[in-house]
Enzyme design. Structure first.
Site, PDB file in Angstrom:
ATOM      1  N   ASN A 294       1.058  -1.186   0.078  1.00 47.20           N
ATOM      2  CA  ASN A 294      -0.056  -0.018   0.055  1.00 47.20           C
ATOM      3  C   ASN A 294       0.805   1.128   0.094  1.00 47.20           C
ATOM      4  O   ASN A 294       1.719   1.552   0.934  1.00 47.20           O
ATOM      5  CB  ASN A 294      -0.865   0.107   1.229  1.00 47.20           C
ATOM      6  CG  ASN A 294      -1.705   1.113   1.429  1.00 47.20           C
ATOM      7  OD1 ASN A 294      -1.854   1.712   0.503  1.00 47.20           O
ATOM      8  ND2 ASN A 294      -2.079   1.359   2.795  1.00 47.20           N
TER       9      ASN A 294
ATOM     10  N   LYS B 135       0.025   4.121  -0.111  1.00 43.15           N
ATOM     11  CA  LYS B 135      -0.877   5.226   0.446  1.00 43.15           C
ATOM     12  C   LYS B 135      -0.544   6.522  -0.383  1.00 43.15           C
ATOM     13  O   LYS B 135      -0.647   6.374  -1.474  1.00 43.15           O
ATOM     14  CB  LYS B 135       0.108   5.703   2.126  1.00 43.15           C
ATOM     15  CG  LYS B 135      -0.052   4.254   2.889  1.00 43.15           C
ATOM     16  CD  LYS B 135       0.126   4.698   4.220  1.00 43.15           C
ATOM     17  CE  LYS B 135       0.685   3.544   4.925  1.00 43.15           C
ATOM     18  NZ  LYS B 135       0.239   3.375   6.472  1.00 43.15           N
TER      19      LYS B 135
ATOM     20  N   HIS C 117      -9.532   0.733   5.045  1.00 42.43           N
ATOM     21  CA  HIS C 117      -8.038   1.139   5.793  1.00 42.43           C
ATOM     22  C   HIS C 117      -8.559   1.873   6.922  1.00 42.43           C
ATOM     23  O   HIS C 117      -9.289   2.894   6.925  1.00 42.43           O
ATOM     24  CB  HIS C 117      -7.181   1.666   4.680  1.00 42.43           C
ATOM     25  CG  HIS C 117      -5.842   1.772   5.237  1.00 42.43           C
ATOM     26  ND1 HIS C 117      -5.332   2.533   6.111  1.00 42.43           N
ATOM     27  CD2 HIS C 117      -4.967   0.772   5.078  1.00 42.43           C
ATOM     28  CE1 HIS C 117      -4.270   2.370   6.347  1.00 42.43           C
ATOM     29  NE2 HIS C 117      -3.865   1.263   5.761  1.00 42.43           N
TER      30      HIS C 117
ATOM     31  N   GLU D 106      -6.938   4.135   7.986  1.00 43.76           N
ATOM     32  CA  GLU D 106      -6.699   5.527   8.089  1.00 43.76           C
ATOM     33  C   GLU D 106      -7.765   6.358   7.436  1.00 43.76           C
ATOM     34  O   GLU D 106      -8.195   7.442   7.731  1.00 43.76           O
ATOM     35  CB  GLU D 106      -5.520   5.898   7.215  1.00 43.76           C
ATOM     36  CG  GLU D 106      -4.154   5.643   7.871  1.00 43.76           C
ATOM     37  CD  GLU D 106      -3.030   5.149   7.020  1.00 43.76           C
ATOM     38  OE1 GLU D 106      -3.016   5.250   5.530  1.00 43.76           O
ATOM     39  OE2 GLU D 106      -1.857   4.873   7.326  1.00 43.76           O
TER      40      GLU D 106
ATOM     41  N   GLU E 106      -5.213  -5.393  10.569  1.00 45.07           N
ATOM     42  CA  GLU E 106      -3.949  -4.361  10.780  1.00 45.07           C
ATOM     43  C   GLU E 106      -4.375  -3.703  11.972  1.00 45.07           C
ATOM     44  O   GLU E 106      -5.138  -2.670  12.036  1.00 45.07           O
ATOM     45  CB  GLU E 106      -4.157  -3.454   9.584  1.00 45.07           C
ATOM     46  CG  GLU E 106      -3.981  -3.996   8.307  1.00 45.07           C
ATOM     47  CD  GLU E 106      -3.315  -2.972   7.488  1.00 45.07           C
ATOM     48  OE1 GLU E 106      -2.340  -3.220   6.910  1.00 45.07           O
ATOM     49  OE2 GLU E 106      -4.049  -1.983   7.100  1.00 45.07           O
TER      50      GLU E 106
ATOM     51  N   GLY F 158       2.539   2.079  10.796  1.00 43.74           N
ATOM     52  CA  GLY F 158       3.217   3.234  10.625  1.00 43.74           C
ATOM     53  C   GLY F 158       3.908   3.739  11.629  1.00 43.74           C
ATOM     54  O   GLY F 158       4.437   4.577  11.901  1.00 43.74           O
TER      55      GLY F 158
ATOM     56  N   SER G 268       3.726  -2.202  10.157  1.00 43.30           N
ATOM     57  CA  SER G 268       4.989  -2.244  10.159  1.00 43.30           C
ATOM     58  C   SER G 268       5.820  -3.360   9.882  1.00 43.30           C
ATOM     59  O   SER G 268       6.780  -3.817  10.600  1.00 43.30           O
ATOM     60  CB  SER G 268       5.402  -1.826  11.630  1.00 43.30           C
ATOM     61  OG  SER G 268       4.871  -0.411  12.050  1.00 43.30           O
TER      62      SER G 268
HETATM   63  C1  PEP Z   1      -0.900   0.209   5.966  1.00 43.14           C
HETATM   64  O1  PEP Z   1      -0.925   1.211   5.695  1.00 43.14           O
HETATM   65  O2  PEP Z   1      -1.620  -0.760   5.428  1.00 43.14           O
HETATM   66  C2  PEP Z   1       0.727  -0.269   6.678  1.00 43.14           C
HETATM   67  C3  PEP Z   1       0.402  -1.654   7.031  1.00 43.14           C
HETATM   68  O3  PEP Z   1       1.391   0.435   6.961  1.00 43.14           O
HETATM   69  P1  PEP Z   1       2.735   0.303   7.505  1.00 43.14           P
HETATM   70  O4  PEP Z   1       3.484  -1.099   7.019  1.00 43.14           O
HETATM   71  O5  PEP Z   1       3.438   1.298   7.343  1.00 43.14           O
HETATM   72  O6  PEP Z   1       2.740   0.099   8.886  1.00 43.14           O
END
Ligand code: PEP
Length: 251
Positions: free
Chosen positions: A9, A11, A95, A97, A167, A173, A212
């Site tokens: 992703n 983003k 997601h 966010e 997630e 992040g 992450s």
């Molecule tokens: C994401 O945005 O779906 C995600 C898992 O981000 P990150 O790997 O940066 O934590």
């Protein structure tokens, strides 16, 4: 046997120039044959990614779609049918966010899931708890509600053509990753929830871990029985790191 899947992703990152560089880096990666690899650029760069990655074993997905599947009067949105027309195969829905920063509710996520499938896209349904919810021991309740609303709206058979991504919000992040055991516990609960409705759909659905994920530690996560790959944010912007994560899913 579920085929592992690793999705990147990107983003809200990228420019025409940096996306070209990232595509060049991805084209150089030796990717394992037995897994599916997906990248999800910002909508502006979907066509560039589809063209640049054609024939390289990397397919393209979008980060969101409109609640309405077809073209129409919905300013600023992109319909699932348009994403399919642009060459997308997958689309993220729900997601964190979008849920937390843009107020996207479970019912909206369910509509997007259905819209995506009606146009032949595979929705990747993101679920996960906040840090406060985990500390209050509400992780399984929250994830079960997020899955349950979609299950109720579309029925369990729709999950045969979908992917789920667990997630934990506190891991996205932040550099904090759920331990393989923490993630496995939630993945198993998601699969059990689906199994209560249809055991064979549950046995086949791919459940990815996101939060992450880095190359170091990826193999341990992907080695857990109910973790079928990863949804990778930050690390997917580095082609070599993303390639290494894909290789960890292939072993
Ligand atoms: C994401 O945005 O779906 C995600 C898992 O981000 P990150 O790997 O940066 O934590």
């Amino acid at each position: 046997m579920r085929r592992p899947l690793v999705a990147g992703n990107w983003k809200m990152h990228g420019t025409l120039a940096s996306v070209a560089e990232l595509i060049k880096g991805l084209r150089r990666q030796a990717l394992p044959a037995g897994i599916d690899v997906v990248v999800m650029p910002p909508a502006l760069y979907l066509a560039q990614a589809v063209a640049g990655l054609e024939g390289r074993g990397v397919v393209v997905g979008a980060q969101d779609c409109a609640v309405e599947p077809l073209q129409g009067a919905l300013t600023g949105e992109i319909a699932a049918v348009q994403l399919a027309d642009a060459g997308c195969r997958y689309v993220l829905v729900g997601h964190s966010e979008r849920r937390l920063l843009l107020g996207e509710e479970d019912a909206v996520v369910a509509r997007k899931f259905a819209a995506a499938q009606s146009c032949g896209l595979v929705p990747m349904l993101c679920v996960g708890e906040t840090r406060e919810e985990r500390e209050a021991d509400r992780t399984l309740e929250v994830v079960s509600r997020q899955i349950g609303v979609v299950l109720e709206a579309v029925g369990v058979s729709a999950f045969a053509r979908a992917v789920v991504a667990y997630e934990p919000v506190w891991a996205i992040g932040t550099g904090l990753t759920a331990t393989p055991e923490q993630a496995q516990q939630v993945h198993a609960a998601i699969r059990a929830q689906l199994a209560a409705a249809d055991p064979s759909v549950a046995a086949g659905v791919r459940i990815l871990y996101g939060g992450s994920v880095k190359a170091a530690g990826a193999a341990e996560l992907f080695g857990m029985p109910d973790i079928d790959g990863g949804l990778v944010g930050g690390a997917s912007l580095n082609a070599d790191e993303f390639g290494a994560i894909c290789r960890a899913a292939g072993c």
